[in-house]
Scaffold this motif. Structure first.
Motif, PDB file in Angstrom:
ATOM      1  N   HIS A  53      -0.046  16.470   7.152  1.00  0.00           N
ATOM      2  CA  HIS A  53      -0.431  16.619   5.796  1.00  0.00           C
ATOM      3  C   HIS A  53      -1.413  17.743   5.759  1.00  0.00           C
ATOM      4  CE1 HIS A  53       1.130  12.488   4.337  1.00  0.00           C
ATOM      5  NE2 HIS A  53       2.207  13.491   4.667  1.00  0.00           N
ATOM      6  N   PHE A  54      -2.607  17.538   6.614  1.00  0.00           N
ATOM      7  CA  PHE A  54      -3.687  18.343   6.461  1.00  0.00           C
ATOM      8  C   PHE A  54      -4.589  18.194   7.719  1.00  0.00           C
ATOM      9  CE2 PHE A  54      -5.535  14.843   3.989  1.00  0.00           C
ATOM     10  CZ  PHE A  54      -6.881  14.768   4.592  1.00  0.00           C
ATOM     11  N   THR A 114      -4.267  14.538   9.228  1.00  0.00           N
ATOM     12  CA  THR A 114      -3.413  13.398   8.768  1.00  0.00           C
ATOM     13  C   THR A 114      -2.072  13.780   8.557  1.00  0.00           C
ATOM     14  OG1 THR A 114      -3.508  14.046   6.512  1.00  0.00           O
ATOM     15  CG2 THR A 114      -5.627  12.809   7.463  1.00  0.00           C
ATOM     16  N   PHE A 149      -1.536  11.281  -0.769  1.00  0.00           N
ATOM     17  CA  PHE A 149      -2.485  10.080  -0.824  1.00  0.00           C
ATOM     18  C   PHE A 149      -2.021   9.039   0.054  1.00  0.00           C
ATOM     19  CE2 PHE A 149      -3.899   6.984  -4.082  1.00  0.00           C
ATOM     20  CZ  PHE A 149      -5.109   7.086  -3.756  1.00  0.00           C
ATOM     21  N   GLN A 150      -2.807   8.652   0.994  1.00  0.00           N
ATOM     22  CA  GLN A 150      -2.559   7.570   1.931  1.00  0.00           C
ATOM     23  C   GLN A 150      -3.529   6.539   2.223  1.00  0.00           C
ATOM     24  OE1 GLN A 150      -1.323   9.591   5.508  1.00  0.00           O
ATOM     25  NE2 GLN A 150       0.683   9.486   5.190  1.00  0.00           N
ATOM     26  N   HIS A 151      -3.356   5.369   1.808  1.00  0.00           N
ATOM     27  CA  HIS A 151      -4.306   4.249   2.138  1.00  0.00           C
ATOM     28  C   HIS A 151      -3.874   3.787   3.322  1.00  0.00           C
ATOM     29  CE1 HIS A 151      -5.253   4.175  -2.216  1.00  0.00           C
ATOM     30  NE2 HIS A 151      -6.267   3.541  -2.007  1.00  0.00           N
ATOM     31  N   ARG A 152      -4.914   3.949   4.561  1.00  0.00           N
ATOM     32  CA  ARG A 152      -4.398   3.168   5.852  1.00  0.00           C
ATOM     33  C   ARG A 152      -5.063   1.992   5.810  1.00  0.00           C
ATOM     34  NH1 ARG A 152      -4.761   8.443   6.291  1.00  0.00           N
ATOM     35  NH2 ARG A 152      -3.378   9.377   7.399  1.00  0.00           N
ATOM     36  N   VAL A 153      -4.211   1.031   6.206  1.00  0.00           N
ATOM     37  CA  VAL A 153      -4.622  -0.368   6.247  1.00  0.00           C
ATOM     38  C   VAL A 153      -5.030  -0.580   7.991  1.00  0.00           C
ATOM     39  CG1 VAL A 153      -4.119  -2.778   6.179  1.00  0.00           C
ATOM     40  CG2 VAL A 153      -3.044  -1.035   4.365  1.00  0.00           C
ATOM     41  N   THR A 178      -7.042   8.844   2.686  1.00  0.00           N
ATOM     42  CA  THR A 178      -6.994  10.395   2.686  1.00  0.00           C
ATOM     43  C   THR A 178      -6.143  11.083   1.640  1.00  0.00           C
ATOM     44  OG1 THR A 178      -5.314  10.295   4.527  1.00  0.00           O
ATOM     45  CG2 THR A 178      -7.379  10.231   5.140  1.00  0.00           C
ATOM     46  N   TRP A 202       0.751  -1.334   0.083  1.00  0.00           N
ATOM     47  CA  TRP A 202       0.044  -0.002   0.076  1.00  0.00           C
ATOM     48  C   TRP A 202       0.805   1.455   0.047  1.00  0.00           C
ATOM     49  CZ3 TRP A 202      -4.636   0.108  -1.854  1.00  0.00           C
ATOM     50  CH2 TRP A 202      -5.444  -0.996  -1.791  1.00  0.00           C
ATOM     51  N   LEU A 229      -8.768   3.176   5.007  1.00  0.00           N
ATOM     52  CA  LEU A 229      -9.217   4.595   5.081  1.00  0.00           C
ATOM     53  C   LEU A 229      -8.209   5.280   4.331  1.00  0.00           C
ATOM     54  CD1 LEU A 229     -11.086   6.701   6.158  1.00  0.00           C
ATOM     55  CD2 LEU A 229      -9.475   7.037   8.216  1.00  0.00           C
ATOM     56  N   ASP A 281       0.756   4.124  -2.971  1.00  0.00           N
ATOM     57  CA  ASP A 281       0.396   5.503  -2.754  1.00  0.00           C
ATOM     58  C   ASP A 281       1.610   6.306  -3.329  1.00  0.00           C
ATOM     59  OD1 ASP A 281      -1.801   4.602  -1.202  1.00  0.00           O
ATOM     60  OD2 ASP A 281      -0.799   5.128   0.641  1.00  0.00           O
ATOM     61  N   TYR A 317       1.576   6.007   8.789  1.00  0.00           N
ATOM     62  CA  TYR A 317       0.555   6.999   8.487  1.00  0.00           C
ATOM     63  C   TYR A 317       0.023   7.299   9.678  1.00  0.00           C
ATOM     64  CZ  TYR A 317       0.859   5.546   3.534  1.00  0.00           C
ATOM     65  OH  TYR A 317       1.312   5.375   2.427  1.00  0.00           O
ATOM     66  N   THR A 334      -0.893   3.790  11.647  1.00  0.00           N
ATOM     67  CA  THR A 334      -1.416   2.520  11.088  1.00  0.00           C
ATOM     68  C   THR A 334      -0.331   2.546   9.835  1.00  0.00           C
ATOM     69  OG1 THR A 334      -2.794   3.889   9.269  1.00  0.00           O
ATOM     70  CG2 THR A 334      -3.973   3.017  11.233  1.00  0.00           C
ATOM     71  N   THR A 335      -0.422   1.216   9.199  1.00  0.00           N
ATOM     72  CA  THR A 335       0.366   1.237   8.049  1.00  0.00           C
ATOM     73  C   THR A 335       1.753   1.075   7.976  1.00  0.00           C
ATOM     74  OG1 THR A 335      -1.757   2.194   7.088  1.00  0.00           O
ATOM     75  CG2 THR A 335      -0.167   1.271   5.319  1.00  0.00           C
TER      76      THR A 335
END
Lengths: 166, 164
Positions: B137-138, B113, A75-79, A100, A19, A98, A23, B96, B80-81
């Motif tokens: 980021h924002f 975020t 752009f971030q896909h949170r897993v 964002t 991911w 999620l 991104d 993240y 996360t991630t």
């Protein structure tokens, strides 16, 4: 750590890697996580399912061209909340996502977006390396807001004030 | 991934989560404990500066708690991630960040975020932050906030068939 837990720990990191590259990686970095005969189905898009690593790489290249860094960023896909089912060489996993980021609309206005959704993967071990055999990405809904500002903490100023006092 | 490395990844994930809980509800000293003595904190969201050493880091979080946390409600940092790479007692993590809170003054719900970029070091059995950069980021706000949800109306006395 039990063998299954080790596999899950390793796969969790690979899912995260995939991911992060989805991104922010190059098309080749994003596609390298997929098996040669993999299938990627971005259900939210009307391009249909993509078959094979080559087509998947082309899709990532197209996506990066369509949404340049000036049009969409952060752009971030949170897993979140991964679920695993181990079946020999195969592992099925499902994640809540999620997503964002920020985008510039056609009228120039900047909007933030948040997109809850989920991903379903099948991973396969090929010569000891885990690859995605199939990935489906589904979007539940999206919401947009205007970016807001945050007040500075003023820590630096407080440090400078402290120095002046001495 | 061998067993020792898998355990390191789990331990680092635990450290990343522990940081969030301590920033939200712990003392500045409890947050600073998670950093090595010679650690560097880079709060990029607050300007172009670095905070060096665990005692200065503690002072930073004391300032953060007094000037930020005290003015918000329901503060939650979520990591996360996390992409974690471990190599012989040191590691890197790229995570993240999502934080939510209600602004004490305006009552608006805020969402932040961003990204945490970490260098980590194993001291004895414990992983600690050697360097942590925090990039926002924002920030978005939402005026429609419900801090107390309307009850569902479940009656525990009603029994399995909904009868008393």
């Amino acid at each position: 750590m039990a063998p299954d837990s080790e596999i899950i720990c390793q796969l969790k990191q690979q899912i995260v890697d995939s991911w992060h590259d989805h991104d922010g990686g190059t098309p080749a970095e994003a596609a390298r996580h997929y098996a040669e005969e993999a299938r990627l189905n971005p259900v939210f898009d009307d391009s249909g399912a993509l078959e094979g690593e080559e087509q998947i790489r082309a899709w990532f290249a197209f996506q990066r061209q369509k949404f340049s860094a000036e049009d969409r960023w952060d752009f971030q896909h949170r897993v979140i909340g991964s679920q695993f089912q181990l079946q020999g060489q195969w592992v099925k996993s499902r994640q809540q996502l999620l997503t964002t980021g920020q985008k510039r609309q056609q009228d120039g206005r900047i909007r933030t977006f948040m997109v809850p959704g989920h991903g379903s993967d099948v991973w396969i071990s090929i010569d000891g390396v885990w690859k995605i055999l199939s990935r489906t990405i589904e979007v539940d809904f999206a919401f947009y807001r205007d970016p807001a500002s945050m007040n500075p903490l003023g820590f630096l100023k407080s440090s400078n004030d402290k120095k002046e006092e001495h | 991934m061998d067993t020792a490395r898998a355990q390191d990844v789990c331990d680092i994930e635990h450290l990343l989560t522990e940081y969030c809980h301590r920033v939200d509800r712990g003392s500045a000293a409890e947050v600073a404990e998670l950093f090595t003595e010679d650690a560097t904190l880079v709060p990029e969201f607050d300007g172009d500066y670095e905070v060096k050493g665990d005692s200065e880091i503690q002072r930073f979080f004391d300032h953060y708690h007094t000037h930020f946390r005290a003015n918000v409600r329901h503060l939650q940092h979520m990591t996360t991630t996390s992409r974690i790479q471990v190599s012989a007692g040191v590691a890197s993590a790229h995570s993240y960040l999502l934080a939510t809170f209600v602004d004490g003054e305006s009552g608006a719900a805020m969402t932040v975020t961003g990204t945490y970029i970490d260098a980590l070091k194993k001291e004895g059995q414990d992983w600690k932050f050697l360097r942590r950069a925090i990039r926002v980021h924002f920030v978005t706000s939402n005026i429609e906030v419900v801090e107390q949800l309307e009850p569902m109306g479940f009656d525990p006395e009603a029994g399995p068939e909904g009868k008393n």
